[in-house]
Design an enzyme around this catalytic site. Structure first.
Site, PDB file in Angstrom:
ATOM      1  CD  GLU A   1       1.410  -6.020   5.004  1.00 56.35           C
ATOM      2  OE1 GLU A   1       1.849  -6.840   5.122  1.00 56.35           O
ATOM      3  OE2 GLU A   1       0.513  -5.815   3.992  1.00 56.35           O
TER       4      GLU A   1
ATOM      5  CB  ALA B   1      -0.650   0.094   1.064  1.00 57.64           C
TER       6      ALA B   1
ATOM      7  CD  GLU C   1      -2.780  -7.799   2.109  1.00 58.13           C
ATOM      8  OE1 GLU C   1      -2.183  -6.554   1.514  1.00 58.13           O
ATOM      9  OE2 GLU C   1      -3.515  -8.216   2.812  1.00 58.13           O
TER      10      GLU C   1
ATOM     11  N   GLY D   1       0.923  -5.074   0.690  1.00 55.63           N
ATOM     12  CA  GLY D   1      -0.476  -4.572  -0.057  1.00 55.63           C
ATOM     13  C   GLY D   1      -0.555  -5.389  -1.794  1.00 55.63           C
TER      14      GLY D   1
HETATM   15  C1  3H9 Z   1       0.595  -2.127   2.814  1.00 56.87           C
HETATM   16  O1  3H9 Z   1       1.022  -2.896   2.394  1.00 56.87           O
HETATM   17  C2  3H9 Z   1      -0.762  -2.558   3.469  1.00 56.87           C
HETATM   18  C3  3H9 Z   1      -1.754  -3.268   3.327  1.00 56.87           C
HETATM   19  O2  3H9 Z   1      -1.327  -4.821   4.260  1.00 56.87           O
HETATM   20  C4  3H9 Z   1      -3.507  -3.265   3.986  1.00 56.87           C
HETATM   21  C5  3H9 Z   1      -4.002  -2.281   2.814  1.00 56.87           C
HETATM   22  C6  3H9 Z   1      -5.807  -1.871   3.101  1.00 56.87           C
HETATM   23  N1  3H9 Z   1       4.953   3.290   0.201  1.00 56.87           N
HETATM   24  O3  3H9 Z   1      13.267   1.220   0.632  1.00 56.87           O
HETATM   25  P1  3H9 Z   1      13.803   2.333  -0.154  1.00 56.87           P
HETATM   26  C7  3H9 Z   1       9.445   5.097  -0.839  1.00 56.87           C
HETATM   27  S1  3H9 Z   1       2.289  -1.399   4.160  1.00 56.87           S
HETATM   28  C8  3H9 Z   1       5.835   4.743  -0.594  1.00 56.87           C
HETATM   29  O4  3H9 Z   1      14.696   3.380   0.056  1.00 56.87           O
HETATM   30  P2  3H9 Z   1      14.991  -0.159  -1.517  1.00 56.87           P
HETATM   31  C9  3H9 Z   1      10.836   5.163   0.076  1.00 56.87           C
HETATM   32  O5  3H9 Z   1       9.998   6.007   1.135  1.00 56.87           O
HETATM   33  C10 3H9 Z   1       2.858  -1.007   3.043  1.00 56.87           C
HETATM   34  N2  3H9 Z   1       6.622   4.972  -0.609  1.00 56.87           N
HETATM   35  O6  3H9 Z   1      13.884   1.571  -1.664  1.00 56.87           O
HETATM   36  C11 3H9 Z   1      11.798   5.547  -0.724  1.00 56.87           C
HETATM   37  O7  3H9 Z   1      11.072   7.365  -0.748  1.00 56.87           O
HETATM   38  P3  3H9 Z   1      12.153   7.695  -1.118  1.00 56.87           P
HETATM   39  C12 3H9 Z   1       4.000  -2.973   3.062  1.00 56.87           C
HETATM   40  C13 3H9 Z   1       7.057   4.011   0.084  1.00 56.87           C
HETATM   41  O8  3H9 Z   1      15.040  -0.481  -2.668  1.00 56.87           O
HETATM   42  C14 3H9 Z   1      11.413   5.390  -1.989  1.00 56.87           C
HETATM   43  O9  3H9 Z   1      10.494   3.998  -2.083  1.00 56.87           O
HETATM   44  N3  3H9 Z   1       4.851  -2.684   2.666  1.00 56.87           N
HETATM   45  C15 3H9 Z   1       7.106   2.536   0.365  1.00 56.87           C
HETATM   46  O10 3H9 Z   1      16.220   0.415  -0.210  1.00 56.87           O
HETATM   47  C16 3H9 Z   1      12.887   3.327  -2.210  1.00 56.87           C
HETATM   48  O11 3H9 Z   1      12.411   3.038  -1.340  1.00 56.87           O
HETATM   49  C17 3H9 Z   1       6.131  -2.509   3.158  1.00 56.87           C
HETATM   50  O12 3H9 Z   1       6.372  -2.264   4.062  1.00 56.87           O
HETATM   51  C18 3H9 Z   1       5.678   2.586   0.094  1.00 56.87           C
HETATM   52  N4  3H9 Z   1       4.888   1.252   0.985  1.00 56.87           N
HETATM   53  O13 3H9 Z   1      13.729  -1.428  -0.817  1.00 56.87           O
HETATM   54  C19 3H9 Z   1       7.582  -2.246   1.761  1.00 56.87           C
HETATM   55  N5  3H9 Z   1       8.194   1.418  -0.209  1.00 56.87           N
HETATM   56  O14 3H9 Z   1      13.295   7.839  -2.499  1.00 56.87           O
HETATM   57  C20 3H9 Z   1       7.973  -1.428   2.601  1.00 56.87           C
HETATM   58  C21 3H9 Z   1       8.991   2.484  -0.591  1.00 56.87           C
HETATM   59  O15 3H9 Z   1      11.457   9.446  -1.187  1.00 56.87           O
HETATM   60  N6  3H9 Z   1       8.975  -0.667   1.328  1.00 56.87           N
HETATM   61  N7  3H9 Z   1       8.505   3.574  -0.581  1.00 56.87           N
HETATM   62  O16 3H9 Z   1      13.554   8.071  -0.077  1.00 56.87           O
HETATM   63  C22 3H9 Z   1      10.801  -1.072   1.472  1.00 56.87           C
HETATM   64  O17 3H9 Z   1      10.132  -2.317   2.012  1.00 56.87           O
HETATM   65  C23 3H9 Z   1      11.567  -0.736   0.338  1.00 56.87           C
HETATM   66  O18 3H9 Z   1      11.061  -0.263   0.259  1.00 56.87           O
HETATM   67  C24 3H9 Z   1      11.518  -2.071  -0.594  1.00 56.87           C
HETATM   68  C25 3H9 Z   1      12.686  -1.265  -1.594  1.00 56.87           C
HETATM   69  C26 3H9 Z   1      11.594  -3.502  -0.263  1.00 56.87           C
HETATM   70  C27 3H9 Z   1      10.581  -1.997  -1.572  1.00 56.87           C
END
Ligand code: 3H9
Length: 692
Positions: free
Chosen positions: A128, A66, A108, A105
């Site tokens: 999450e 999400a 999901e 998400g």
């Molecule tokens: C969810 O899904 C809830 C659902 O179950 C229910 C819904 C109803 N959103 O980490 P990075 C940005 S909760 C917005 O440096 P990497 C991050 O801030 C979500 N922004 O890259 C950064 O911005 P900036 C569950 C996001 O290559 C840029 O992307 N998912 C999100 O080292 C690059 O990120 C997670 O918890 C997001 N979801 O790693 C996954 N994700 O460049 C969270 C990232 O401006 N994300 N950004 O600083 C991660 O674990 C890592 O970002 C990922 C990439 C592994 C994907």
């Protein structure tokens, strides 16, 4: 190709529609992405020529979850549930084509597709929990239906990203493929599904895996018990467990409802707010405003380390682990041998636990060159000094390094408190000097304070930050001041802890309050672990502090079997009646009256002066932003991440309340509680540290 909206395209490849999402950086499920999927799906379903749909992403990853930035904002666009229902109930097969990461998400979304194909390098997970949440789009109900409740419990409470091969074994993914051919293979797979008239498989309809665990509450009780320590203080793991229980015990729709309720409760709670804040803070911390991408980075290939003691050895291991050749220098053969022995023992230990192969250990050791000759550092690109914490010693060393190091080399000091500018002045190239404050044990602790001297050149800063990332640290850039950011704030807590004990609280009272707050241990247990005799010299001991008195009694901490606590053979701590008496006598000698100190007072007096010091640090520009201070405290000092960090914690309480408490204690206990001007200013304006 038809553009559905700014982030979604639809291409029809004969009988297969390919719905492609392109919303950098991570294809998070923003309102635009959700609308794009809905509208693209509607178009594909309405097209009679289309027999199946492939859902794929452009850029570096499949949907990573999400859009976290939308949480807490008014809902916009279609809900994820609406989009999911459209896919799951589609009369044509939908195939998810996964590369990069399918997280939260994102997974999901893939789980409502009828089939999933992934590249071999892809990863899947429901992380999450790390945001203080649970998968709120059916993940907790669908995952156990595929992988079984045991595996699901582990995945949702750890947030682990599972490699595609493992995901395929668990049945999460139907087919593995290569990055280059993902799209073509997904289209071919979809065509095959159509040709073979395979069913429109819905995960929600499979019951066998969850049915097998039905009526077995002991499964969950055992999981809770086995992980109690790991989950201590956190709300989200327990909520995730309850959802998996619901998946096992309730019909699908009821389970989904339960998941939604629990998700909403977490989303509205303070823990998730803190953990989401921390997620962004831990990314922001790498960003140095005046050292941008246009600042050149220096090439670093060879590392030199001076000092093979606990710190030097630990620092060396970081670089060896990352594949850098390291030359380590000591002043005596004996010290060098001891240092090397410790490094090898650490690696052997890791290998024994199965986390490193014997070949890996040898490969790392082979990168290490031990020597007594400082001259061998002449070709090092980065030299880190980890010698005795004494200014003269460090200055002399930097004078020598200045003559030995090649032009362009970075000279770093691992001092934890000394003035980096004074150390830098001992060399003719202060622009090449930087502080790299590793935390002990340096091979384990995540935090690295990168200390910018007045003259440190920007390329040196950029290079240090990049290297920190390469060796797996979380780095924060800080300015020169006594103790830098972390220890400077810690000193406030240590002082108050000692004063509290003289006022009548006992060490275990103080420790318990901080442990209950969420720290892994309190200051006195910490002192016992580190050794009370750090820096203590018997000949100079004058019994003027409690610590000195205890050292004189040979209560030097855990290693001596006694410190603030008594220890048994297994090093279990017990409150010590002897120490209690020592404290009473010591306090009486100082003319202090012992009284009952409330838990609230203990907490306030330990935490608020730290926050106040943080405000001073910010005002002096020694930390770039309040959230950097929080990242430092979470990674270096065990501040519970579900409370975000000291500065956001203060924001959450309200700076007016923090200020009022400081003033109250100032009236009682004097200048140690004098509020920082920045705290007063922000409180008066009704602003927060996060607003700075
Ligand atoms: C969810 O899904 C809830 C659902 O179950 C229910 C819904 C109803 N959103 O980490 P990075 C940005 S909760 C917005 O440096 P990497 C991050 O801030 C979500 N922004 O890259 C950064 O911005 P900036 C569950 C996001 O290559 C840029 O992307 N998912 C999100 O080292 C690059 O990120 C997670 O918890 C997001 N979801 O790693 C996954 N994700 O460049 C969270 C990232 O401006 N994300 N950004 O600083 C991660 O674990 C890592 O970002 C990922 C990439 C592994 C994907």
């Amino acid at each position: 190709m038809t553009a559905i909206n700014a982030v979604t395209d639809l291409t029809v490849d004969a009988d297969i529609a390919v719905l492609s999402l392109d919303s950098p950086p991570v294809n998070a499920l923003s309102a635009a992405v959700r609308s794009g999927i809905r509208d693209g799906m509607a178009r594909a379903l309405a097209d009679d020529a289309v027999k199946a749909v492939v859902l794929i992403c452009a850029g570096k990853t499949f949907v990573a979850g999400a859009d976290i930035t939308e949480f807490g904002k008014p809902p916009a666009g279609p809900s994820l549930a609406e989009v999911q229902a459209m896919i799951e109930d589609a009369p044509k097969p939908v195939v998810a084509a996964i590369h990069g990461t399918a997280l939260g998400g994102g997974l999901e979304l893939a789980l409502v597709c009828h089939y999933r194909i992934a590249t071999r390098s892809a990863k899947c997970g429901l992380p999450e929990v790390n945001l203080g949440l649970l998968p709120g789009a059916g993940g907790t109900q669908r995952l156990p239906r595929i992988v079984g409740p045991e595996q699901a419990l582990e995945m949702v409470t750890s947030g682990t990203h599972v490699a595609a091969s493992a995901a395929a074994e668990m049945g999460l993914v139907d087919l593995l493929t290569d990055d280059a051919s993902l799209r073509a293979d997904a289209v071919a797979f979809a065509r095959k599904v159509v040709a073979e008239k395979r069913p429109l498989r819905k995960v929600r309809e499979s019951d066998d895996k969850v049915a097998a665990a039905r009526g077995k509450p002991e499964l969950f009780a055992a999981f809770r018990k086995a992980n109690a320590r790991r989950f201590r203080g956190f709300d989200a793991p327990e909520f995730n467990i309850r959802c998996i229980e619901a998946a096992v015990e309730l019909p699908f729709e009821a389970g989904l409802k339960r998941e939604r309720e629990l998700f909403t409760e977490l989303l509205n709670g303070t823990q998730s707010a803190a953990q989401r804040y921390y997620f962004f803070a831990s990314r922001q911390v790498w960003n140095v405003p005046d050292v941008g991408a246009d600042t050149p980075a220096l090439a670093v290939r060879r590392i030199g380390i001076v000092g093979a003691g606990t710190m030097g050895g630990g620092i060396a291991m970081n670089f060896l682990n990352a594949g850098y050749p390291v030359t380590i220098v000591e002043s005596s053969q004996q010290a060098l041998d001891r240092g090397l022995k410790t490094i090898r023992a650490n690696y052997d230990n890791t290998a024994r636990k199965g986390r490193l192969s014997a070949a890996d250990v040898e490969a790392r050791m082979a990168l290490l060159t031990p020597t007594l000759d400082l001259q061998l550092l002449a070709d090092a690109d980065l030299i880190i000094e980890a010698v005795f914490e004494n200014m003269e010693v460090k200055q002399e060393l930097f004078g020598k390094l200045d003559r030995i190091a090649k032009a362009g080399a970075i000279l770093a000091t691992n001092t934890s408190a000394l003035d980096v500018n004074v150390i830098a002045a001992a060399s003719s190239r202060p622009e090449a000097v930087i502080g790299l404050h590793f935390f002990s044990p340096a091979n384990v602790m995540k935090l690295l304070e990168v200390v910018r001297g007045d003259k440190t050149a920007k390329p040196v800063i950029r290079t240090a930050m990049e290297l920190a990332r390469k060796i797996g640290k979380v780095a924060a850039l800080v300015g020169v001041c006594p103790g830098f950011v972390g220890n400077r704030m810690l000193a406030q807590r240590q002082r108050e802890a000692q004063k509290l004990v003289l006022d009548g609280a006992l060490p275990w009272d103080v420790d318990r309050v901080l442990y209950d707050f969420g720290f892994p241990m309190g200051p006195f247990a910490m002192s016992d672990l580190a050794g009370l005799d750090l820096g203590w010299v018997r000949e100079k001991s004058s019994g003027s502090t409690l610590r000195e008195v205890l050292c004189e009694m040979d209560r030097r901490g855990q290693k001596a079997g006694a410190g603030y606590y008594d220890y048994d053979e297994q090093r279990n701590a017990k409150p010590s009646p002897v120490v209690e008496q020592v404290i009473r006598d010591f306090a009486a000698k100082q003319g202090r009256n012992s009284r009952v100190v409330s838990e609230q007072e203990i907490l306030d007096r330990c935490i608020y002066p730290m926050i106040n010091e943080g405000a001073k640090i910010l005002q002096e520009g020694k930390a770039i932003r309040a959230s950097d201070i929080d990242v430092i405290w979470v990674n270096g000092y065990g501040w519970p991440v579900y409370r975000g960090g000291p500065m956001i914690y203060a924001d959450t309480i309200g700076l007016d309340k923090v200020l009022a408490a400081m003033r109250r204690y100032e009236a009682l206990y004097g200048a140690d509680f004098a509020p920082a001007p920045l705290l007063e200013e922000l409180a008066a304006q009704g602003r927060r540290f996060a607003d700075l």
